[in-house]
Every structure is written in structure tokens, then in C-alpha cells.
Design a protein around this motif. Structure first.
Motif, PDB file in Angstrom:
ATOM      1  N   GLY A  13       3.848  89.033  46.138  1.00 34.68           N
ATOM      2  CA  GLY A  13       2.909  89.388  47.200  1.00 34.68           C
ATOM      3  C   GLY A  13       3.582  89.420  48.568  1.00 34.68           C
ATOM      4  O   GLY A  13       4.656  88.867  48.766  1.00 34.68           O
ATOM      5  N   GLY A  14       2.944  90.120  49.494  1.00 30.97           N
ATOM      6  CA  GLY A  14       3.391  90.087  50.882  1.00 30.97           C
ATOM      7  C   GLY A  14       4.676  90.835  51.189  1.00 30.97           C
ATOM      8  O   GLY A  14       5.258  90.654  52.252  1.00 30.97           O
ATOM      9  N   VAL A  15       5.136  91.690  50.270  1.00 28.68           N
ATOM     10  CA  VAL A  15       6.416  92.380  50.513  1.00 28.68           C
ATOM     11  C   VAL A  15       6.224  93.676  51.293  1.00 28.68           C
ATOM     12  O   VAL A  15       7.189  94.279  51.747  1.00 28.68           O
ATOM     13  N   GLY A  16       4.968  94.125  51.431  1.00 25.13           N
ATOM     14  CA  GLY A  16       4.717  95.326  52.228  1.00 25.13           C
ATOM     15  C   GLY A  16       4.100  96.479  51.449  1.00 25.13           C
ATOM     16  O   GLY A  16       4.260  97.637  51.833  1.00 25.13           O
ATOM     17  N   LYS A  17       3.355  96.189  50.383  1.00 27.12           N
ATOM     18  CA  LYS A  17       2.712  97.252  49.603  1.00 27.12           C
ATOM     19  C   LYS A  17       1.670  97.998  50.434  1.00 27.12           C
ATOM     20  O   LYS A  17       1.662  99.225  50.487  1.00 27.12           O
ATOM     21  N   SER A  18       0.793  97.225  51.083  1.00 24.07           N
ATOM     22  CA  SER A  18      -0.287  97.883  51.831  1.00 24.07           C
ATOM     23  C   SER A  18       0.291  98.640  53.020  1.00 24.07           C
ATOM     24  O   SER A  18      -0.144  99.763  53.319  1.00 24.07           O
ATOM     25  N   THR A  19       1.271  98.044  53.680  1.00 22.40           N
ATOM     26  CA  THR A  19       1.954  98.712  54.788  1.00 22.40           C
ATOM     27  C   THR A  19       2.536 100.040  54.308  1.00 22.40           C
ATOM     28  O   THR A  19       2.388 101.079  54.956  1.00 22.40           O
ATOM     29  N   THR A  20       3.205 100.007  53.158  1.00 21.06           N
ATOM     30  CA  THR A  20       3.827 101.204  52.605  1.00 21.06           C
ATOM     31  C   THR A  20       2.771 102.256  52.251  1.00 21.06           C
ATOM     32  O   THR A  20       2.928 103.441  52.555  1.00 21.06           O
ATOM     33  N   ILE A 172      13.096  99.568  49.383  1.00 24.42           N
ATOM     34  CA  ILE A 172      13.508  98.267  49.909  1.00 24.42           C
ATOM     35  C   ILE A 172      12.938  98.141  51.314  1.00 24.42           C
ATOM     36  O   ILE A 172      13.262  98.944  52.188  1.00 24.42           O
ATOM     37  N   ASN A 173      12.072  97.168  51.510  1.00 22.35           N
ATOM     38  CA  ASN A 173      11.396  96.999  52.797  1.00 22.35           C
ATOM     39  C   ASN A 173      11.912  95.744  53.492  1.00 22.35           C
ATOM     40  O   ASN A 173      12.261  94.774  52.854  1.00 22.35           O
ATOM     41  N   ARG A 174      11.923  95.774  54.810  1.00 20.61           N
ATOM     42  CA  ARG A 174      12.289  94.643  55.672  1.00 20.61           C
ATOM     43  C   ARG A 174      13.771  94.325  55.642  1.00 20.61           C
ATOM     44  O   ARG A 174      14.171  93.168  55.763  1.00 20.61           O
ATOM     45  N   VAL A 203      13.402 100.618  54.334  1.00 21.17           N
ATOM     46  CA  VAL A 203      12.660 100.472  55.583  1.00 21.17           C
ATOM     47  C   VAL A 203      13.170  99.220  56.287  1.00 21.17           C
ATOM     48  O   VAL A 203      13.165  98.141  55.697  1.00 21.17           O
ATOM     49  N   PRO A 204      13.641  99.348  57.522  1.00 24.39           N
ATOM     50  CA  PRO A 204      14.176  98.173  58.208  1.00 24.39           C
ATOM     51  C   PRO A 204      13.076  97.212  58.633  1.00 24.39           C
ATOM     52  O   PRO A 204      11.916  97.597  58.764  1.00 24.39           O
ATOM     53  N   GLU A 205      13.453  95.966  58.826  1.00 24.40           N
ATOM     54  CA  GLU A 205      12.572  94.982  59.464  1.00 24.40           C
ATOM     55  C   GLU A 205      12.243  95.503  60.859  1.00 24.40           C
ATOM     56  O   GLU A 205      13.127  95.933  61.586  1.00 24.40           O
ATOM     57  N   ASP A 206      10.960  95.499  61.205  1.00 27.52           N
ATOM     58  CA  ASP A 206      10.573  96.066  62.498  1.00 27.52           C
ATOM     59  C   ASP A 206       9.302  95.390  62.994  1.00 27.52           C
ATOM     60  O   ASP A 206       8.248  95.523  62.377  1.00 27.52           O
ATOM     61  N   PRO A 207       9.390  94.639  64.085  1.00 27.13           N
ATOM     62  CA  PRO A 207       8.213  93.928  64.597  1.00 27.13           C
ATOM     63  C   PRO A 207       7.069  94.890  64.918  1.00 27.13           C
ATOM     64  O   PRO A 207       5.903  94.490  64.891  1.00 27.13           O
TER      65      PRO A 207
END
Ligand SMILES: Nc1ncnc2c1ncn2[C@@H]1O[C@H](COP(=O)(O)OP(=O)(O)O)[C@@H](O)[C@H]1O
Ligand SMILES: [Mg+2]
Lengths: 262, 224
Positions: A13-20, A172-174, A203-207
Motif C-alpha cells: 500500500g501507499g506506493v502511489g497507485k491512486s496518484t498514478t 517505478i515511483n518515487r 517517476v521521480p520523488e516530487d513534493p
């Protein structure tokens, strides 16, 4: 018309599925495709928040399952792109409220109306994961450059392969190039090497992503953002275009030493 | 390629191959590399690999020993020097040869037991179990497990767990193009990779039981 059904999954969880899901949905809509995003994380809906559509929801996926309304009626039109629509998750039910077959039926119906259907999968490898991948023509696996996330991704690939399911590709996210350079973060090559599946994007880590998620204004809309550019590139790759990978990383000192020795 | 010394990390130990008889330069370069590697090699054994042309006196050997111990490494063996060097090495209580795999003492029937050929990746959470020998063409990923009652050959990387001789055969071996396992088991013995070490590029290796522990060394093919 029958569009392509793409499930965004991860294991951890929390790896960025919804963001993606939110960003790829908009990326493809910006390319002129018609897109439907299905929030399959029933009980924990948040794709609507990321897209800034929370206050427009009238019906949800469970209303469609129980035939209280049609799919068309439950779809919420996106405020950024008129050719993107969201089928929201239900808040009050849990995942047992929908079966694999029902999800498949809804996804296929959505694919009749759109070029691309994205399904935002829940975390885990239980029922929610299984119904989310059932209708998929392609599974996009999101992972972070950290050992537990990669381990879970490997497990998910194993389950999908064993079930003879759709092809799996990797995002690959973050990734933080500075941490990779200091050799404290896994680099993309070793992740791809281990998982042995096709990479569609880094996808790079990005605030800016956090801020964007809070504001309901996905980062893909931001022309300045590197993460936004990564999502736009992944979108174009999904339409079959060949886009070279952006350079994000430098070799670690260990890699340099070993190269030097050999 | 360094002009004075080549350093290779292997599961058997850190292999030092001096390229020069200028020991001052060799040891300087070594010190520099160990400093740079930080904790990476800590706790390991050191094997000094000489050619017959190398000279080595007692003082140099003592200096080398002191140097590696400063980095929490143990000088374990000095191989390949001339007779004089070998005598000195033995006097210091070090090995002059690395342990060789035992000559298999198994009967012909066992040696020719059937092998199962499997072509796939063993991913996290997946387990492959074979009643005789097994040959895997593919990787054993972290969290994956390969088990055989006989020998295991992996034409790929072992990053998870491998267990040969699962029903108690102490002559069973594990061979792989790259052995970087979380854990190796042969019969009832278990080794795990040292905590905190990172996987490194590797050569084909073989694991087998010797003197009641599992040893790993380069696998140059053949019947060992
Ligand atoms: N590339 C990124 N850079 C920075 N933060 C990110 C990135 N991707 C995701 N996040 C943050 O990580 C958190 C979890 O993301 P989310 O998409 O909700 O994950 P999931 O749906 O897999 O549970 C969110 O707070 C999000 O803003
Ligand atoms: Mg989510």
C-alpha cells in the motif's frame, strides 16, 4: 468500440497507485483519448479527492452493481478534461460488496464507452486485488525503490503469472536520484533486473505530487514538474509511442568500483 | 584495472591479487580501498593470492595482517607463493590452499538420479520442490525457495533460499551462476549471508558441506 482495460496494482500500500491512476487518466485525456477511471478501492475511496471531484459525486460503483443506476449516470465528468470520467468507489460498503464477475461486467461496459479504462486497485493480494485484475488487458505494477515494495511487487507478478492473467508492466515511483547516487536507494536497473518485466516509466520523488493530491490538481497538469512529465511520457507510451527514458540517475560508487575492477 | 592490487569480494572471502612486488605501494592501495569500502567487507576473511614471482617476508606479512585486522577482516590464507613463502605462511598458522570440495563418494545410482528441468523465475512466495535433482533455468528471487532431495543447479541467480539434500544427503551440492542467497541449506546445515552486506557481481559458485559446515567457492564447471 472496445477500449483497453488497464489495472494499476502494487501489492504494498501507499506506493502511489491512486496518484498514478489520476495522472495517467488525465495524461491520456490530454492526448485526446476518452478515459474512464474506476476507483476499485471500495471503502477507502480517494481517487475523487486526487482529481478534485469529491463534491460532484452522486452515485458510486455499488449503485451500479446493484442496478440502482446506470454506469453512464454514475460517471462523474472531470473538471480538467471533458473526455475523462470517474466511477467513484463507495464509502460505506466494504470490498465484499462486489464480486470478480461484477467488476468484470462493469469494466467491460466502461470499455464500450472509452478508449482507456483505468482501474485503481486496492493494496494487498486478497479479494480486492483479485477483482481489480480480473478484467485487465494490462496490469501496471507500481513499486517504490525500496526492498519491501519490490518484494511485494515480485509476489504479485508471481500470482498474476500463475493465474495466466494479463501481461504485467512496471512503473517505478518515487525514485530519488540523489539517494540512488549515494547508494542508499535501489536503482532502476537492479529493480528491473530482479522483476524481469517491461518498464514503462520512472517517476521521480516530487513534493509537488503531495500538494497536487491535496488540491485535486494532479501534477501531470503542471508543465514545469518532472514527475508530471514522467506521467505524460508514460501516457504516450501506453498509446504505443516510443519515448526514450529521461535520465534521472548517476552510477553509485560501488558500481563504479566494480566496473573499475573488472 | 589497478596497477598494484586487484581486490575481489567473493563469498569465500576477500581475494587480494597483488600485481607488483612493491609491497609498500600494494599495501597503500589496499588501505585506500578498504577505507573507501567502509563497512562493506567487515567481518570477512582475506585470501592473498600470490604468483611464484612474489616475494613476501615476515614483516610484510605481519603488516598486511595488522592492516586487514584494522578493518575487522581476518587474514585466512595465502595461496600460490613459492616454497619459501609457503613455509613462512604455514609457520604463521595460515592456510596455503583453499579447501577443495570433497570427492563425491556416492554410489553410481545416486549420482545418476533423474533431474527435473524447470524454466522460470521463482518469485517471492513461490517454492519449487524436487524429489531428485533439480535444474532451474531462471532466478530464485528474494523470498523464493528451491528445494531438492538431491543436487540443485541454478542457471541464474539465487537471491532467495536454496535447500539441497533436503532429506539428509550431506553430499548434495548447490551450484549457481550467481549465489547471493538469503539462506543456503544442505541436509541439516544452514548458512545465511552476513547481515548488511550488499549483493555484488559474482562468478559461478558451488556450495557443499565440508568439515560440518557449508563452504562456497568458485565453480569452474566439472563434476565437483
Ligand atoms: N512521486 C511521488 N513523489 C512524492 N510523493 C508521492 C509520489 N507518489 C506518491 N506520493 C505520495 O504518496 C502517498 C501515497 O500515494 P497514493 O497514490 O495514495 O498511494 P496508493 O494509492 O498506492 O495507496 C500520497 O501522499 C502521495 O502524495
Ligand atoms: Mg490508493
Amino acid at each position: 468500440m472496445s477500449g483497453k482495460i488497464i489495472t494499476i496494482s502494487s501489492g504494498k500500500g501507499g506506493v502511489g497507485k491512486s496518484t498514478t491512476t489520476a495522472n495517467l487518466g488525465i495524461a491520456l485525456a490530454l492526448l485526446g483519448k476518452s478515459v474512464i477511471c474506476i476507483d476499485a478501492d471500495i471503502g477507502l475511496r480517494n481517487l475523487d479527492v486526487m482529481l478534485g471531484l469529491e463534491n460532484r459525486i452522486v452515485y458510486d460503483i455499488i449503485n451500479v452493481v446493484t442496478k440502482q443506476c446506470s454506469l453512464r449516470k454514475a460517471l462523474v465528468r472531470d473538471k480538467h478534461c471533458s473526455n475523462l470520467a470517474l466511477l467513484p468507489a463507495a464509502q460505506i460498503c466494504d470490498k465484499s460488496a462486489i464480486s470478480e464477475d461484477e467488476m468484470e461486467r462493469i469494466a467491460r461496459e466502461a470499455a464500450e464507452q472509452a478508449d482507456f479504462v483505468f482501474i485503481d486497485s486496492p493494496a494487498g493480494i486478497e479479494h480486492g486485488f483479485r477483482y481489480a485484475v480480473k478484467p485487465a488487458d494490462l496490469v501496471l505494477l507500481v513499486t517504490n525503490p525500496e526492498v519491501p515494495a519490490v518484494r511485494d511487487a515480485d509476489r504479485v507478478i508471481g500470482l498474476l503469472e500463475a493465474a495466466g492473467r494479463a501481461p504485467v508492466q512496471l512503473i517505478i515511483n518515487r525514485l530519488n536520484p540523489e539517494l540512488v547516487r549515494r547508494d542508499v536507494m535501489l536503482d532502476a536497473d537492479s529493480i528491473v533486473n530482479l522483476l524481469a518485466i517491461k518498464l514503462v516509466g520512472i517517476v521521480p520523488e516530487d513534493p509537488a505530487i503531495l500538494i497536487a493530491g491535496n488540491r485535486g490538481q494532479p501534477v501531470v497538469l503542471d508543465k514545469q514538474s518532472l514527475a508530471g512529465k514522467s506521467f505524460r511520457n508514460i501516457g504516450r507510451r501506453l498509446t504505443g509511442e516510443e519515448i526514450p527514458f529521461m535520465s534521472l540517475q548517476a552510477p553509485s560508487w560501488l558500481q563504479r568500483i566494480f566496473r573499475f575492477q573488472r | 584495472m589497478n596497477q598494484f592490487i586487484v581486490i575481489k569480494g567473493t563469498p569465500q572471502g576477500l581475494r587480494l591479487q597483488p600485481r607488483s612486488n612493491n609491497w609498500e605501494q600494494v599495501l597503500n592501495t589496499l588501505q585506500h580501498s578498504l577505507q573507501e569500502a567502509g563497512d562493506f567487507f567487515r567481518g570477512g576473511r582475506v585470501i592473498l593470492e600470490l604468483s611464484p614471482q612474489h616475494s613476501l617476508n615476515e614483516v610484510t606479512l605481519a603488516t598486511l595482517r595488522e592492516l586487514v585486522e584494522k578493518y575487522e577482516l581476518t587474514l585466512w590464507a595465502v595461496t600460490g607463493g613459492n616454497l619459501k613463502v609457503q613455509r613462512l605462511v604455514r609457520q604463521q598458522g595460515l592456510r596455503t590452499k583453499l579447501p577443495q570440495p570433497p570427492v563425491p563418494r556416492r554410489d553410481a545410482a545416486a549420482k545418476e538420479a533423474n533431474a527435473q528441468l524447470v524454466e522460470r523465475t521463482l518469485r517471492s512466495g513461490q517454492r519449487l520442490q524436487a524429489t531428485q535433482h533439480v535444474i532451474l533455468v531462471g532466478d530464485v528471487n528474494p523470498g523464493g525457495e528451491i528445494v531438492a532431495n538431491g543436487n540443485i543447479i541454478v542457471w541464474g541467480r539465487v537471491l532467495g533460499t536454496a535447500h539441497a539434500g533436503a532429506t539428509g544427503d550431506r553430499f548434495a551440492t548447490i551450484r549457481a551462476l550467481e549465489l547471493n542467497p538469503a539462506q543456503l541449506r544442505i541436509a541439516g546445515l544452514i548458512t545465511r549471508s552476513p547481515e548488511g552486506t550488499k549483493p555484488r557481481p559474482s562468478e559461478p559458485e558451488i556450495a557443499y558441506i565440508q568439515e560440518n559446515s557449508i563452504v562456497v567457492e568458485p565453480w569452474s564447471g566439472g563434476g565437483k
